[in-house]
Structure formats: structure tokens, C-alpha cells
Design an enzyme around this catalytic site. Structure first.
Site, PDB file in Angstrom:
ATOM      1  N   GLU A  85       0.823  -1.224   0.000  1.00  0.00           N
ATOM      2  CA  GLU A  85       0.000   0.000   0.000  1.00  0.00           C
ATOM      3  C   GLU A  85       0.854   1.270   0.000  1.00  0.00           C
ATOM      4  O   GLU A  85       1.673   1.470   0.901  1.00  0.00           O
ATOM      5  CB  GLU A  85      -0.937   0.005   1.223  1.00  0.00           C
ATOM      6  CG  GLU A  85      -1.929   1.145   1.153  1.00  0.00           C
ATOM      7  CD  GLU A  85      -3.011   1.113   2.233  1.00  0.00           C
ATOM      8  OE1 GLU A  85      -3.138   0.083   2.919  1.00  0.00           O
ATOM      9  OE2 GLU A  85      -3.711   2.123   2.382  1.00  0.00           O
ATOM     10  N   LYS A 263      -7.674   0.048  11.571  1.00  0.00           N
ATOM     11  CA  LYS A 263      -7.049  -0.485  10.353  1.00  0.00           C
ATOM     12  C   LYS A 263      -5.851   0.394   9.980  1.00  0.00           C
ATOM     13  O   LYS A 263      -4.806  -0.102   9.557  1.00  0.00           O
ATOM     14  CB  LYS A 263      -8.072  -0.531   9.210  1.00  0.00           C
ATOM     15  CG  LYS A 263      -7.603  -1.268   7.963  1.00  0.00           C
ATOM     16  CD  LYS A 263      -6.901  -0.385   6.950  1.00  0.00           C
ATOM     17  CE  LYS A 263      -6.474  -1.171   5.719  1.00  0.00           C
ATOM     18  NZ  LYS A 263      -5.698  -0.347   4.766  1.00  0.00           N
ATOM     19  N   ASP A 279       3.974 -13.416  12.488  1.00  0.00           N
ATOM     20  CA  ASP A 279       2.605 -13.905  12.317  1.00  0.00           C
ATOM     21  C   ASP A 279       1.659 -12.702  12.442  1.00  0.00           C
ATOM     22  O   ASP A 279       1.200 -12.349  13.532  1.00  0.00           O
ATOM     23  CB  ASP A 279       2.303 -14.962  13.389  1.00  0.00           C
ATOM     24  CG  ASP A 279       0.947 -15.604  13.195  1.00  0.00           C
ATOM     25  OD1 ASP A 279       0.083 -14.989  12.543  1.00  0.00           O
ATOM     26  OD2 ASP A 279       0.741 -16.709  13.715  1.00  0.00           O
ATOM     27  N   HIS A 377      -2.876  10.282  -0.854  1.00  0.00           N
ATOM     28  CA  HIS A 377      -3.060   8.973  -1.470  1.00  0.00           C
ATOM     29  C   HIS A 377      -3.026   9.064  -2.979  1.00  0.00           C
ATOM     30  O   HIS A 377      -2.413   8.244  -3.633  1.00  0.00           O
ATOM     31  CB  HIS A 377      -4.427   8.411  -1.062  1.00  0.00           C
ATOM     32  CG  HIS A 377      -4.344   7.463   0.075  1.00  0.00           C
ATOM     33  ND1 HIS A 377      -4.298   6.115  -0.094  1.00  0.00           N
ATOM     34  CD2 HIS A 377      -4.285   7.653   1.406  1.00  0.00           C
ATOM     35  CE1 HIS A 377      -4.222   5.513   1.072  1.00  0.00           C
ATOM     36  NE2 HIS A 377      -4.215   6.442   2.004  1.00  0.00           N
TER      37      HIS A 377
HETATM   38  P1  NAD Z   1       9.129 -22.126  18.081  1.00  0.00           P
HETATM   39  O1  NAD Z   1       8.512 -23.251  18.818  1.00  0.00           O
HETATM   40  O2  NAD Z   1       9.688 -22.407  16.731  1.00  0.00           O
HETATM   41  O3  NAD Z   1      10.288 -21.467  18.962  1.00  0.00           O
HETATM   42  C1  NAD Z   1      10.161 -21.218  20.307  1.00  0.00           C
HETATM   43  C2  NAD Z   1      11.143 -22.059  21.079  1.00  0.00           C
HETATM   44  O4  NAD Z   1      12.471 -21.589  20.875  1.00  0.00           O
HETATM   45  C3  NAD Z   1      10.930 -21.984  22.555  1.00  0.00           C
HETATM   46  O5  NAD Z   1       9.940 -22.900  22.946  1.00  0.00           O
HETATM   47  C4  NAD Z   1      12.302 -22.306  23.111  1.00  0.00           C
HETATM   48  O6  NAD Z   1      12.457 -23.691  23.324  1.00  0.00           O
HETATM   49  C5  NAD Z   1      13.274 -21.892  21.989  1.00  0.00           C
HETATM   50  N1  NAD Z   1      14.087 -20.693  22.329  1.00  0.00           N
HETATM   51  C6  NAD Z   1      15.417 -20.544  22.072  1.00  0.00           C
HETATM   52  N2  NAD Z   1      15.849 -19.337  22.471  1.00  0.00           N
HETATM   53  C7  NAD Z   1      14.795 -18.680  22.983  1.00  0.00           C
HETATM   54  C8  NAD Z   1      14.623 -17.377  23.532  1.00  0.00           C
HETATM   55  N3  NAD Z   1      15.616 -16.504  23.647  1.00  0.00           N
HETATM   56  N4  NAD Z   1      13.391 -17.011  23.921  1.00  0.00           N
HETATM   57  C9  NAD Z   1      12.353 -17.865  23.799  1.00  0.00           C
HETATM   58  N5  NAD Z   1      12.459 -19.126  23.310  1.00  0.00           N
HETATM   59  C10 NAD Z   1      13.680 -19.536  22.884  1.00  0.00           C
HETATM   60  O7  NAD Z   1       8.146 -20.896  17.866  1.00  0.00           O
HETATM   61  P2  NAD Z   1       6.995 -20.252  18.748  1.00  0.00           P
HETATM   62  O8  NAD Z   1       7.371 -18.822  18.957  1.00  0.00           O
HETATM   63  O9  NAD Z   1       6.661 -21.060  19.943  1.00  0.00           O
HETATM   64  O10 NAD Z   1       5.757 -20.335  17.722  1.00  0.00           O
HETATM   65  C11 NAD Z   1       5.611 -19.389  16.709  1.00  0.00           C
HETATM   66  C12 NAD Z   1       4.966 -20.014  15.494  1.00  0.00           C
HETATM   67  O11 NAD Z   1       3.705 -20.605  15.834  1.00  0.00           O
HETATM   68  C13 NAD Z   1       4.644 -18.967  14.450  1.00  0.00           C
HETATM   69  O12 NAD Z   1       5.153 -19.415  13.210  1.00  0.00           O
HETATM   70  C14 NAD Z   1       3.127 -18.923  14.423  1.00  0.00           C
HETATM   71  O13 NAD Z   1       2.678 -18.550  13.152  1.00  0.00           O
HETATM   72  C15 NAD Z   1       2.758 -20.319  14.809  1.00  0.00           C
HETATM   73  N6  NAD Z   1       1.414 -20.577  15.356  1.00  0.00           N
HETATM   74  C16 NAD Z   1       0.548 -19.587  15.747  1.00  0.00           C
HETATM   75  C17 NAD Z   1      -0.700 -19.893  16.298  1.00  0.00           C
HETATM   76  C18 NAD Z   1      -1.597 -18.781  16.780  1.00  0.00           C
HETATM   77  O14 NAD Z   1      -1.180 -17.645  16.847  1.00  0.00           O
HETATM   78  N7  NAD Z   1      -2.860 -19.059  17.139  1.00  0.00           N
HETATM   79  C19 NAD Z   1      -1.065 -21.230  16.444  1.00  0.00           C
HETATM   80  C20 NAD Z   1      -0.165 -22.219  16.064  1.00  0.00           C
HETATM   81  C21 NAD Z   1       1.067 -21.898  15.537  1.00  0.00           C
END
Ligand code: NAD
Length: 425
Positions: A85, A263, A279, A377
């Protein structure tokens, strides 16, 4: 975040792309490879894309821009933004320039706590279930933490548990909230895994049937707040301040207006989210549900006039963002965005996003209360039209100028102007 940068680059928007890349590289120290990646047209190989999602047959690129002029908590930062946009990046940079005349934008965030929900149905005795789970709370938290020792090592992990008996159209339920500090992760996978781990034990302890085990995107424990004071003379005087406050009051009172107002805020936030491969659906869900938390859908921001007649803006909202996990680690452009912003913690990314949301909101309010939104715009739209009409890069500026001056910013006029310019070439 780095403190030695100056994000105030005058005339950045007028520079050719090459010069912009150089200006940013000079400030943040991009390597020749990183500069090449910036110009690569998306930075994602087909092979990497194929690992990221399913049924891949190609990739799609968006313009990747850098918003300038942002000063957050006294520090200058460049904020990468991506999206299709026009006028979004321009408005953010422009309002950040006005905001830096005051103390800049103050940002602050809560600890990065997300909520995991476990739904318990067919609860035989609600009072007893609540009592038992309260007694076992510490044990349950420890059990959740056992599945993510890495998160715990970084200072995160499950921290608390809340119990919410709920009356629903399908009968009473007990909803267990697991509060998880996700540190630098967005946390959905981490939280969902913990919720799934706990569910059978919660069922055993209460005699209820566990059903859903999933993160809540209403991340109201993980919020960021951005605040800025805009001097009245920088926004056209005290009457313009009053008009902006009135425009905000309209949004805060009327969901029809609030939807568009919010928005506009998300125009900025989602653009930053895209540049960092976040996300953005989670951010949208969090924002809009938070906007409705009082039972009525309202403005996410607040604008008021202070004792000096200056404008004060505050934006507070959920900010479920991560620097580890998700696609941020695997997308080369997102890694470059991290380097350009210079953030080392997810909270810093959330704070930058909130600041952009606040600046974006002011850009829209200012335009709407002054010259009207179409003025800016349409000029940018003119650029799209002349490109669509086949203008070559050497004639775009002239074609935009002629189209704007014609007062008829329409495709057929753009075609006419481009055809004439081509005839002269
Ligand atoms: P992930 O599981 O890939 O990574 C998180 C993990 O990284 C932690 O559990 C930890 O073990 C590790 N880690 C290493 N260093 C860390 C640090 N400094 N801080 C925190 N953790 C650290 O990812 P996530 O963040 O748990 O999940 C994100 C993904 O889930 C996104 O891609 C999202 O789109 C997806 N998702 C979203 C939904 C929703 O929003 N409703 C539902 C399902 C999946």
C-alpha cells in the site's frame, strides 16, 4: 538497540534506491552480501520457500522499505516495513519527524506473557475442580516447564495458572489459563505444547473431559505502549489539535469509525510485521479483540490535549512478536530487518511496531482532519497508475507530475500521458 545511529535522513524519500541502500548501509553497517540481498527481489529461494510451507510453486515479493526519523526512548532507529500500500511508509516517517521535535516516542512493554487455554468440559463438580487445581497449581506449572527447558533457561516458561469457570450455550466449562513467559519467541508452539502436556493431568485431577488446548491470541498480558507529545505548532496550531482529538473521540465512540481507525494503525504494524516475517494474523487478532475488551469495539489509541495545548497520543496494545522460532530466523530478509532495526529482544521489535502504529495513526488523523486522505493517497496512486500504463523508469517522475497537475488521476489519463511521453522519446 544501537544508540549511535541518526535516523533523521533528510530527503531520504527522494533518493534513488542505490543511494538509499548506501545511506542505510553506512548507518547500520550492512555487508556487501547483505546489500546484494536487499536488491535481490525478495531474498527467498524457491528451495527455502518449499521448506517453509506446503504446495509451493513460487514466491511473491513486496517492496521492502525503511521508515526513517524514529526516535524511541531517546534512541534513533530505522524501522523496516514491507507491503503493497502506497503512502504508509511515507506517513510513518513523516509523523516520526514531527514526533522527534518533542522528546520523541516513549515506549515500554510488559513481560512477554502469553496465555494457553485448556478447555475442560463435563466437569462433575465445578467447586471441587477449582479447589483441586488451585492446590496442585505449582506442580502443574513445573510439569509444563519440563517440556521446554530451553525457554526456562532463558528466564521464561510457565509462571502462573488462572481458573475461569465459564457459562456457555453448551453448558458450564472450566477454562484453565496457563500464563507463559515466552521471552524472545512469539510462543504459539511453546504454549500449545505446554497446554497439550497438561490437559490429560487436568482431566485426571478434576474428572472432566479436556477438549481444546491452544494459545489465546488475545495477548492482553503481553502489551506494548507508545506515547508521544506533538507540539501544537508542528501540527498546525491548537485548533488542529482540537480537531484531531474530536476525530479520535468519534472513533472511540463508534465501531464503524473505529474499524477504519484501527485499520490505519495496523497499516503500520502489519507492514513492520511483514518485513520481519511475523505472524501478522496473530497480531491482527490480538489488536481487534483487545479493542473490544470493554464489551464495545473502540479505538486502540487515545489522543488528548495537554495543558500547553499540545497533542498527546498513546497507543497500547497486544504485541505477540518473536525473534526466535517462526519464520523470522529462516527468512533471510527478516534477518536483515533485525539487523537494520538493531533489536536483540522481541520486546524491542514490539515497541518499534507500536511506535509505528502510533505515528501511522497520527498520519491518518492529520490527513483526515486537514486536507483529506485522498490528497496524499492520490499522488502516490498516480505513481501506480503511470507504471501500470507502461511508463519506463526514466519517465515515471514526469508522468506523475503531469497526471497530478491534470487533476484527473485516472488510468485513461495516465495512459494518454505515457503514450505522449513515449511518442516524444
Ligand atoms: P518455536 O517453537 O519455533 O520457537 C520457540 C522455542 O524456541 C521456545 O519454545 C524455546 O524452546 C526456543 N528458544 C530458544 N531461544 C529462545 C529465547 N531466547 N526465547 C524464547 N524461546 C527460545 O516458535 P513459537 O514462537 O513457539 O511459535 C511461533 C509459530 O507458531 C509462528 O510461526 C506462528 O505462526 C505459529 N502458530 C501460531 C498460532 C496462533 O497464533 N494461534 C497457532 C499455532 C502456531
Amino acid at each position: 538497540m544501537s544508540s549511535e545511529r541518526s535516523s533523521r535522513i533528510s530527503g531520504f524519500y527522494k533518493m534513488p534506491v542505490e543511494e538509499r541502500v548506501k545511506a542505510i548501509s553506512d548507518q547500520v553497517g550492512l555487508t556487501p552480501e547483505e546489500q546484494k540481498l536487499l536488491k535481490s527481489g525478495g531474498g527467498l529461494s524457491l528451495e527455502a520457500a518449499d521448506h517453509m510451507t506446503e504446495n509451493v510453486v513460487g514466491t511473491i515479493a513486496y517492496p521492502f522499505s525503511v521508515a526513517v526519523n524514529f526516535k524511541l526512548n531517546g534512541r534513533d532507529v530505522f524501522i523496516p516495513m514491507a507491503g503493497e500500500e502506497p503512502s504508509v511508509v511515507a506517513a510513518a516517517s513523516n509523523m516520526a519527524r514531527i514526533m522527534r521535535n518533542g522528546p520523541g516516542i516513549n515506549v515500554i512493554s510488559t513481560p512477554p506473557v502469553m496465555i494457553g487455554q485448556i478447555q475442560l468440559t463435563d466437569v462433575p463438580d465445578m467447586k471441587k475442580a477449582v479447589r483441586v487445581l488451585k492446590e496442585k497449581k505449582q506442580q502443574l506449572i513445573e510439569m509444563a516447564n519440563e517440556v521446554d527447558p530451553v525457554l526456562v533457561k532463558f528466564g521464561g516458561g510457565a509462571k502462573d495458572m488462572e481458573l475461569r469457570p465459564l457459562e456457555t450455550s453448551a453448558g458450564p466449562m472450566l477454562v484453565v489459563h496457563l500464563l507463559v513467559d515466552c521471552r524472545d519467541a512469539m510462543g504459539a508452539n511453546a504454549v500449545n505444547t505446554m497446554a497439550e502436556t497438561l490437559a490429560p493431568m487436568l482431566g485426571e485431577l478434576t474428572g472432566a473431559k479436556p477438549l481444546l488446548r491452544i494459545i489465546s491470541n488475545l495477548a492482553d498480558r503481553r502489551t506494548c505502549r507508545a506515547e508521544a507529545v506533538v507540539k501544537k505548532e508542528d501540527i498546525g496550531g491548537e485548533d488542529k489539535v482540537d480537531r484531531i482529538v474530536q476525530a479520535w473521540a468519534f472513533a472511540d465512540a463508534d465501531p464503524y469509525r473505529a474499524a477504519t481507525h484501527n485499520k490505519g494503525i495496523m497499516n503500520g504494524i502489519v507492514a513492520v510485521a511483514l518485513a520481519f516475517a511475523q505472524d501478522h494474523r496473530a497480531l491482527e487478532a490480538g489488536a481487534h479483540s483487545y479493542a473490544a475488551r470493554t464489551g464495545r469495539y473502540r479505538s486502540l489509541s487515545r489522543w488528548s490535549k495537554n495543558g500547553d495545548g499540545d497533542l498527546v497520543g498513546v497507543l497500547e496494545m497486544p504485541m505477540a512478536v518473536g525473534l526466535v522460532g517462526g519464520a523470522t530466523r529462516s527468512h533471510p530478509m527478516a534477518q536483515l530487518a533485525v539487523k537494520i532495526l538493531g533489536c536483540t529482544k522481541a520486546q524491542e521489535l514490539g515497541e518499534a511496531m507500536t511506535a509505528v502504529g502510533l505515528a501511522q495513526n497520527l498520519g491518518a488523523l492529520r490527513a483526515l482532519t486537514q486536507e483529506g486522505i485522498q490528497h496524499g493517497h492520490m499522488r502516490l496512486h498516480a505513481r501506480n497508475l503511470v507504471v501500470m500504463a507502461g511508463a519506463t523508469s526514466d519517465m515515471v517522475e514526469e508522468a506523475v507530475k503531469q497526471l497530478a497537475e491534470s487533476g484527473q488521476i485516472r488510468f485513461n489519463k495516465a495512459q494518454e500521458i505515457v503514450a505522449k511521453l513515449k511518442g516524444q522519446a
